[in-house]
Motif scaffolding. Sequence first.
Motif, PDB file in Angstrom:
ATOM      1  N   THR A 226       0.828  -1.204   0.000  1.00  0.00           N
ATOM      2  CA  THR A 226       0.000   0.000   0.000  1.00  0.00           C
ATOM      3  C   THR A 226       0.861   1.252   0.000  1.00  0.00           C
ATOM      4  O   THR A 226       2.084   1.183  -0.105  1.00  0.00           O
ATOM      5  N   ALA A 227       0.212   2.404   0.124  1.00  0.00           N
ATOM      6  CA  ALA A 227       0.890   3.699   0.060  1.00  0.00           C
ATOM      7  C   ALA A 227       1.008   4.302   1.450  1.00  0.00           C
ATOM      8  O   ALA A 227       0.006   4.498   2.136  1.00  0.00           O
ATOM      9  N   GLY A 228       2.252   4.618   1.855  1.00  0.00           N
ATOM     10  CA  GLY A 228       2.469   5.384   3.070  1.00  0.00           C
ATOM     11  C   GLY A 228       2.384   6.870   2.772  1.00  0.00           C
ATOM     12  O   GLY A 228       1.862   7.298   1.745  1.00  0.00           O
ATOM     13  N   SER A 229       2.966   7.673   3.655  1.00  0.00           N
ATOM     14  CA  SER A 229       2.835   9.126   3.534  1.00  0.00           C
ATOM     15  C   SER A 229       3.757   9.726   2.484  1.00  0.00           C
ATOM     16  O   SER A 229       3.578  10.893   2.113  1.00  0.00           O
ATOM     17  N   GLN A 230       4.725   8.956   1.986  1.00  0.00           N
ATOM     18  CA  GLN A 230       5.775   9.528   1.148  1.00  0.00           C
ATOM     19  C   GLN A 230       5.566   9.347  -0.354  1.00  0.00           C
ATOM     20  O   GLN A 230       6.486   9.624  -1.124  1.00  0.00           O
ATOM     21  N   VAL A 231       4.393   8.916  -0.767  1.00  0.00           N
ATOM     22  CA  VAL A 231       4.134   8.729  -2.199  1.00  0.00           C
ATOM     23  C   VAL A 231       2.875   9.498  -2.615  1.00  0.00           C
ATOM     24  O   VAL A 231       2.022   9.809  -1.782  1.00  0.00           O
ATOM     25  N   PRO A 232       2.753   9.814  -3.911  1.00  0.00           N
ATOM     26  CA  PRO A 232       1.676  10.691  -4.374  1.00  0.00           C
ATOM     27  C   PRO A 232       0.258  10.307  -3.968  1.00  0.00           C
ATOM     28  O   PRO A 232      -0.550  11.209  -3.694  1.00  0.00           O
ATOM     29  N   PRO A 233      -0.121   9.012  -3.930  1.00  0.00           N
ATOM     30  CA  PRO A 233      -1.506   8.727  -3.539  1.00  0.00           C
ATOM     31  C   PRO A 233      -1.894   9.282  -2.167  1.00  0.00           C
ATOM     32  O   PRO A 233      -3.068   9.585  -1.946  1.00  0.00           O
ATOM     33  N   ASN A 234      -0.935   9.439  -1.267  1.00  0.00           N
ATOM     34  CA  ASN A 234      -1.279  10.018   0.032  1.00  0.00           C
ATOM     35  C   ASN A 234      -1.789  11.444  -0.133  1.00  0.00           C
ATOM     36  O   ASN A 234      -2.784  11.838   0.483  1.00  0.00           O
ATOM     37  N   ASP A 235      -1.117  12.220  -0.983  1.00  0.00           N
ATOM     38  CA  ASP A 235      -1.572  13.591  -1.238  1.00  0.00           C
ATOM     39  C   ASP A 235      -2.849  13.605  -2.060  1.00  0.00           C
ATOM     40  O   ASP A 235      -3.715  14.470  -1.861  1.00  0.00           O
ATOM     41  N   ILE A 236      -2.990  12.677  -2.995  1.00  0.00           N
ATOM     42  CA  ILE A 236      -4.224  12.596  -3.775  1.00  0.00           C
ATOM     43  C   ILE A 236      -5.417  12.376  -2.840  1.00  0.00           C
ATOM     44  O   ILE A 236      -6.443  13.059  -2.946  1.00  0.00           O
ATOM     45  N   ILE A 237      -5.273  11.437  -1.929  1.00  0.00           N
ATOM     46  CA  ILE A 237      -6.359  11.143  -0.984  1.00  0.00           C
ATOM     47  C   ILE A 237      -6.636  12.341  -0.094  1.00  0.00           C
ATOM     48  O   ILE A 237      -7.795  12.762   0.083  1.00  0.00           O
ATOM     49  N   ARG A 238      -5.585  12.918   0.468  1.00  0.00           N
ATOM     50  CA  ARG A 238      -5.728  14.019   1.426  1.00  0.00           C
ATOM     51  C   ARG A 238      -6.325  15.266   0.776  1.00  0.00           C
ATOM     52  O   ARG A 238      -7.272  15.869   1.314  1.00  0.00           O
ATOM     53  N   LEU A 239      -5.794  15.656  -0.372  1.00  0.00           N
ATOM     54  CA  LEU A 239      -6.250  16.882  -1.024  1.00  0.00           C
ATOM     55  C   LEU A 239      -7.662  16.751  -1.577  1.00  0.00           C
ATOM     56  O   LEU A 239      -8.396  17.740  -1.668  1.00  0.00           O
ATOM     57  N   ALA A 240      -8.055  15.530  -1.921  1.00  0.00           N
ATOM     58  CA  ALA A 240      -9.408  15.307  -2.429  1.00  0.00           C
ATOM     59  C   ALA A 240     -10.454  15.307  -1.326  1.00  0.00           C
ATOM     60  O   ALA A 240     -11.650  15.409  -1.609  1.00  0.00           O
ATOM     61  N   GLY A 241     -10.007  15.166  -0.077  1.00  0.00           N
ATOM     62  CA  GLY A 241     -10.943  15.182   1.032  1.00  0.00           C
ATOM     63  C   GLY A 241     -11.080  13.879   1.773  1.00  0.00           C
ATOM     64  O   GLY A 241     -11.970  13.723   2.607  1.00  0.00           O
ATOM     65  N   GLY A 242     -10.200  12.915   1.505  1.00  0.00           N
ATOM     66  CA  GLY A 242     -10.213  11.646   2.213  1.00  0.00           C
ATOM     67  C   GLY A 242      -9.085  11.554   3.212  1.00  0.00           C
ATOM     68  O   GLY A 242      -8.321  12.496   3.417  1.00  0.00           O
ATOM     69  N   GLU A 243      -8.971  10.383   3.844  1.00  0.00           N
ATOM     70  CA  GLU A 243      -7.883  10.129   4.792  1.00  0.00           C
ATOM     71  C   GLU A 243      -7.275   8.765   4.490  1.00  0.00           C
ATOM     72  O   GLU A 243      -7.955   7.738   4.566  1.00  0.00           O
ATOM     73  N   ASN A 244      -6.007   8.768   4.140  1.00  0.00           N
ATOM     74  CA  ASN A 244      -5.283   7.535   3.885  1.00  0.00           C
ATOM     75  C   ASN A 244      -5.150   6.765   5.199  1.00  0.00           C
ATOM     76  O   ASN A 244      -4.583   7.275   6.165  1.00  0.00           O
ATOM     77  N   ILE A 245      -5.656   5.543   5.254  1.00  0.00           N
ATOM     78  CA  ILE A 245      -5.625   4.810   6.516  1.00  0.00           C
ATOM     79  C   ILE A 245      -4.194   4.462   6.929  1.00  0.00           C
ATOM     80  O   ILE A 245      -3.960   4.124   8.101  1.00  0.00           O
ATOM     81  N   PHE A 246      -3.248   4.571   5.999  1.00  0.00           N
ATOM     82  CA  PHE A 246      -1.846   4.345   6.336  1.00  0.00           C
ATOM     83  C   PHE A 246      -1.007   5.607   6.133  1.00  0.00           C
ATOM     84  O   PHE A 246       0.200   5.550   5.949  1.00  0.00           O
ATOM     85  N   GLY A 247      -1.675   6.750   6.200  1.00  0.00           N
ATOM     86  CA  GLY A 247      -0.988   8.022   6.034  1.00  0.00           C
ATOM     87  C   GLY A 247      -0.079   8.384   7.189  1.00  0.00           C
ATOM     88  O   GLY A 247       0.717   9.314   7.077  1.00  0.00           O
ATOM     89  N   ASP A 248      -0.186   7.662   8.304  1.00  0.00           N
ATOM     90  CA  ASP A 248       0.708   7.930   9.430  1.00  0.00           C
ATOM     91  C   ASP A 248       2.005   7.122   9.336  1.00  0.00           C
ATOM     92  O   ASP A 248       2.889   7.267  10.194  1.00  0.00           O
TER      93      ASP A 248
END
Length: 333
Positions: A226-248
Amino acid sequence: MTTTPRRRPATAIALALAGVGVLLAGCGAELESDDDIQSVTVPRCGEEVEYTTPQRAVVYEGGSADKLFALGLTEHVHGYVMPPANPPVEESPWAAEYAQVEFLSDDLLNRELVVDAQADFVVAGWNSGFSDQRGITPAILDGLGIQSFMHTESCFNYPGFPENVTPFDGLYTDLERLGRIFGVEDTTAEVVAGFKERVAEVEDQAPAGDPPPVFLYDSGTDQPFTAGSQVPPNDIIRLAGGENIFGDLDARWTQVGWEAVVEAQPEVIIILDYGDQPAEDKIEFLRTSPVTAELPAVKADRFFVLDYNEGISSPRNIDGLEKFAAYLREHYS
């Protein structure tokens, strides 16, 4: 690992450019400075490196190629290396630019390929192109007199010269640094400003309320990747209004346990689509596995397919953001 900035003499071709502007392909950028384009010091991750204007760039994967194409630098690209995981270049917004340069290989990046291509500049990511194990690193290329550039997003764990920025800031940084290396700063400023405007529009339209938990599923059955905080999908999720469950997780692409996925109860699942692991197969696995079949996202059939080149560091991250943001607005506004 220790390296020092390399001092590389200007080539005869580069010297010939000193008094003239050269029209570039793509969006028609011009080399903008008669005095400064021959030698400029630009960070490569956390290391200051002196560059001369490249004439035979070799780029690895779609993200590297697309960054140069987006800046109108097609005439400076000799060829590209595209492993099978990448979608066909004919599907790219820059398909016409790909057609103007040479397809070099569908293998992983390697030193022999770069040398055979007579490259004077190589663009790739750390551990996603450049690799100690495969014997192609910026330090090795320095010793061969070949310039190199790494995606800032990938510098998170670059030995000796790490750099840690949010993935979208890494995209903007890459474009700005490439613009300086090629002397197209004005064009770069316009491109980056346009991307930032599009991102701001997405943020302004994000659904109100608590952000829905989102799980990005790259691959894996025994354990998911999956995607942690250091790859683009984390920003895609965050900026779109979601929360990456592994963003921490202070990591790039990483392996986790299914127990952590179940505990997070994701309401939306992003499927990264690439290569021989099509999105349909991954969705079917999640629907039929007893571990994931009862997840809220699976029960509600909330799957969003993200193209591979929208998920790695690339100008296409902005396209992926806009598409995913539209999906969240549809389901949460």
